[in-house]
Design an enzyme around this catalytic site. Structure first.
Site, mmCIF file in Angstrom:
data_model
loop_
_atom_site.group_PDB
_atom_site.id
_atom_site.type_symbol
_atom_site.label_atom_id
_atom_site.label_comp_id
_atom_site.label_asym_id
_atom_site.label_seq_id
_atom_site.Cartn_x
_atom_site.Cartn_y
_atom_site.Cartn_z
ATOM 1 N N SER A 139 12.404 8.134 8.905
ATOM 2 C CA SER A 139 11.099 8.565 9.525
ATOM 3 C C SER A 139 11.699 9.830 10.202
ATOM 4 O O SER A 139 12.937 9.720 10.722
ATOM 5 C CB SER A 139 10.517 7.815 10.330
ATOM 6 O OG SER A 139 9.379 8.333 11.057
ATOM 7 N N TYR A 152 10.004 1.819 17.582
ATOM 8 C CA TYR A 152 9.907 2.394 16.133
ATOM 9 C C TYR A 152 10.929 3.401 15.811
ATOM 10 O O TYR A 152 11.716 3.300 15.105
ATOM 11 C CB TYR A 152 8.565 3.044 15.885
ATOM 12 C CG TYR A 152 8.340 3.407 14.553
ATOM 13 C CD1 TYR A 152 8.353 2.247 13.450
ATOM 14 C CD2 TYR A 152 8.268 4.949 14.094
ATOM 15 C CE1 TYR A 152 7.878 3.004 12.113
ATOM 16 C CE2 TYR A 152 8.219 5.158 12.752
ATOM 17 C CZ TYR A 152 7.940 4.234 11.796
ATOM 18 O OH TYR A 152 7.820 4.899 10.563
HETATM 19 N N1 LIG Z 1 2.914 6.634 6.858
HETATM 20 C C1 LIG Z 1 3.855 7.350 7.917
HETATM 21 O O1 LIG Z 1 3.270 8.278 8.407
HETATM 22 C C2 LIG Z 1 5.208 7.013 7.762
HETATM 23 C C3 LIG Z 1 6.239 8.091 8.146
HETATM 24 C C4 LIG Z 1 7.491 7.971 8.199
HETATM 25 C C5 LIG Z 1 8.183 6.628 7.796
HETATM 26 N N2 LIG Z 1 7.092 5.696 7.190
HETATM 27 C C6 LIG Z 1 7.802 4.306 6.870
HETATM 28 O O2 LIG Z 1 7.485 4.408 5.339
HETATM 29 C C7 LIG Z 1 7.519 2.760 5.031
HETATM 30 C C8 LIG Z 1 6.221 2.314 4.403
HETATM 31 O O3 LIG Z 1 5.135 2.481 5.068
HETATM 32 P P1 LIG Z 1 3.649 3.005 4.609
HETATM 33 O O4 LIG Z 1 3.482 4.185 5.445
HETATM 34 O O5 LIG Z 1 3.615 3.158 3.323
HETATM 35 O O6 LIG Z 1 2.557 2.000 5.261
HETATM 36 P P2 LIG Z 1 2.284 0.429 4.837
HETATM 37 O O7 LIG Z 1 1.269 0.805 3.664
HETATM 38 O O8 LIG Z 1 1.924 -0.110 6.152
HETATM 39 O O9 LIG Z 1 3.461 -0.125 4.052
HETATM 40 C C9 LIG Z 1 4.369 -1.105 4.952
HETATM 41 C C10 LIG Z 1 4.848 -2.240 3.786
HETATM 42 O O10 LIG Z 1 5.799 -2.858 4.327
HETATM 43 C C11 LIG Z 1 5.459 -4.080 3.915
HETATM 44 N N3 LIG Z 1 6.180 -5.210 4.864
HETATM 45 C C12 LIG Z 1 5.857 -5.245 6.173
HETATM 46 N N4 LIG Z 1 6.703 -6.030 6.799
HETATM 47 C C13 LIG Z 1 7.336 -6.605 5.961
HETATM 48 C C14 LIG Z 1 8.378 -7.916 5.847
HETATM 49 N N5 LIG Z 1 8.820 -8.562 6.917
HETATM 50 N N6 LIG Z 1 8.823 -8.150 4.613
HETATM 51 C C15 LIG Z 1 8.447 -7.327 3.642
HETATM 52 N N7 LIG Z 1 7.561 -6.319 3.379
HETATM 53 C C16 LIG Z 1 7.128 -5.967 4.872
HETATM 54 C C17 LIG Z 1 3.939 -4.266 3.813
HETATM 55 O O11 LIG Z 1 3.538 -5.416 3.284
HETATM 56 P P3 LIG Z 1 3.403 -6.719 3.862
HETATM 57 O O12 LIG Z 1 2.604 -6.742 4.994
HETATM 58 O O13 LIG Z 1 2.410 -7.276 2.668
HETATM 59 O O14 LIG Z 1 4.604 -7.568 3.943
HETATM 60 C C18 LIG Z 1 3.681 -2.782 3.394
HETATM 61 O O15 LIG Z 1 3.634 -3.076 2.144
HETATM 62 C C19 LIG Z 1 7.642 2.220 6.298
HETATM 63 O O16 LIG Z 1 9.184 1.824 6.374
HETATM 64 C C20 LIG Z 1 7.521 3.438 7.587
HETATM 65 O O17 LIG Z 1 7.983 2.913 8.580
HETATM 66 C C21 LIG Z 1 5.906 6.055 7.169
#
Ligand SMILES: NC(=O)c1ccc[n+]([C@@H]2O[C@H](COP(=O)([O-])OP(=O)(O)OC[C@H]3O[C@@H](n4cnc5c(N)ncnc54)[C@H](OP(=O)(O)O)[C@@H]3O)[C@@H](O)[C@H]2O)c1
Length: 251
Positions: A139, A152
């Site tokens: 991130s 985080y």
């Molecule tokens: N959205 C932003 O602004 C942003 C910015 C920078 C980085 N990111 C990073 O991008 C990544 C994806 O996030 P996103 O924004 O696409 O949000 P998201 O839709 O909430 O995706 C997170 C995913 O991680 C899975 N997950 C969470 N805990 C888990 C576990 N213990 N085992 C396996 N899977 C797990 C969730 O599925 P389940 O709950 O079904 O397991 C979900 O599919 C994350 O690492 C986040 O930190 C996001």
């Protein structure tokens, strides 16, 4: 079809950035295994577009046996692992002194240890094959501090250093280990952040204003960057942090 015949594992592949990356890789010919805890979300991605090769494995990346089983599933289904996208992650906010120690531990178990364990099980197969692409989803907050998101930010910073060190460990073995560092992205994670805000409109406006481009990203903008980092034409790139952040890091 630049990824035809390639095998990819995507953790957190049932929603958001993981889902977009799974669909984009599969549209480009890859055989994809999406992993996550909620089976219904994974199933939805598998059935989203006809003709794509996407399968799923229920997996909690904080559980070692689940990580091992996910790698084994990809191997038995595809016979190889070319790409590992460590994308699973959670977020919560709050000033540091109010964060429960158990919550801190959970953040590191999923965001850091999960990526480590997936690598641990996938890397031996990549070394045997003489190549492999690992992309970690860090991130912009892995590179910068942010009040109220210390836990985080710390977990994403750890992922940055894991990426750099692993890149060095396997550079001469054909492995490429890189990270994407997104700014704000419109995904369920961001939606839930807004839902928890006292004034969601003000919170959205504030978050958008942090980005010099004045907006958040679409998940496919991050997915395209992941594909770039897994492209065989970009073989000289390892240990890099690719900021896809609307200009935040340039400030
Ligand atoms: N959205 C932003 O602004 C942003 C910015 C920078 C980085 N990111 C990073 O991008 C990544 C994806 O996030 P996103 O924004 O696409 O949000 P998201 O839709 O909430 O995706 C997170 C995913 O991680 C899975 N997950 C969470 N805990 C888990 C576990 N213990 N085992 C396996 N899977 C797990 C969730 O599925 P389940 O709950 O079904 O397991 C979900 O599919 C994350 O690492 C986040 O930190 C996001």
């Amino acid at each position: 079809m630049r990824f035809k015949g390639r095998s990819a594992i995507i953790t957190g592949g049932g929603t958001g950035i993981g889902e977009a990356t799974a669909l984009l890789l599969a549209r480009n010919g890859a055989r994809v295994l999406v992993a996550g805890r909620r089976e219904e979300k994974l199933k939805e991605v598998c059935g989203k577009e006809e003709g794509l090769s996407i399968e799923y494995k229920v997996c909690d990346v904080s559980v070692q046996s689940d990580c091992a089983a996910t790698v084994e599933t990809a191997l038995s289904e595809h016979g190889r692992i070319d790409i590992l996208f460590n994308n699973a992650g959670i977020i919560f906010s709050g000033p540091s002194h109010e964060v429960e120690t158990d919550r801190f531990q959970q953040m590191f178990d999923i965001n850091v240890k999960g990526a480590f364990m997936m690598c641990k099980y996938a890397i031996p197969h990549m070394i045997s094959a003489g190549r492999g692409f690992i992309v970690n989803n860090s991130s912009v907050l892995g590179l910068k501090g942010f009040a109220g998101l210390s836990t985080y930010s710390a977990s994403k910073g750890a992922l940055v250093q894991l990426t750099r060190s692993m890149a060095l460990e396997y550079a001469d073995k054909g492995l490429r280990v890189n990270a994407v560092c997104p700014g704000g992205v419109w995904t369920p994670m961001f939606d839930s952040y807004l839902e928890r805000a006292e004034d969601a409109d003000a919170a959205q406006e504030f978050m958008e204003s942090l980005h010099p481009m004045g907006r958040l990203a679409d998940p496919y903008e991050i997915a395209e960057a992941v594909l770039f980092l897994c492209d065989e034409k970009v073989m000289f790139n390892t240990g890099s942090m690719l900021s896809i952040d609307g200009g935040i890091i340039a400030k």
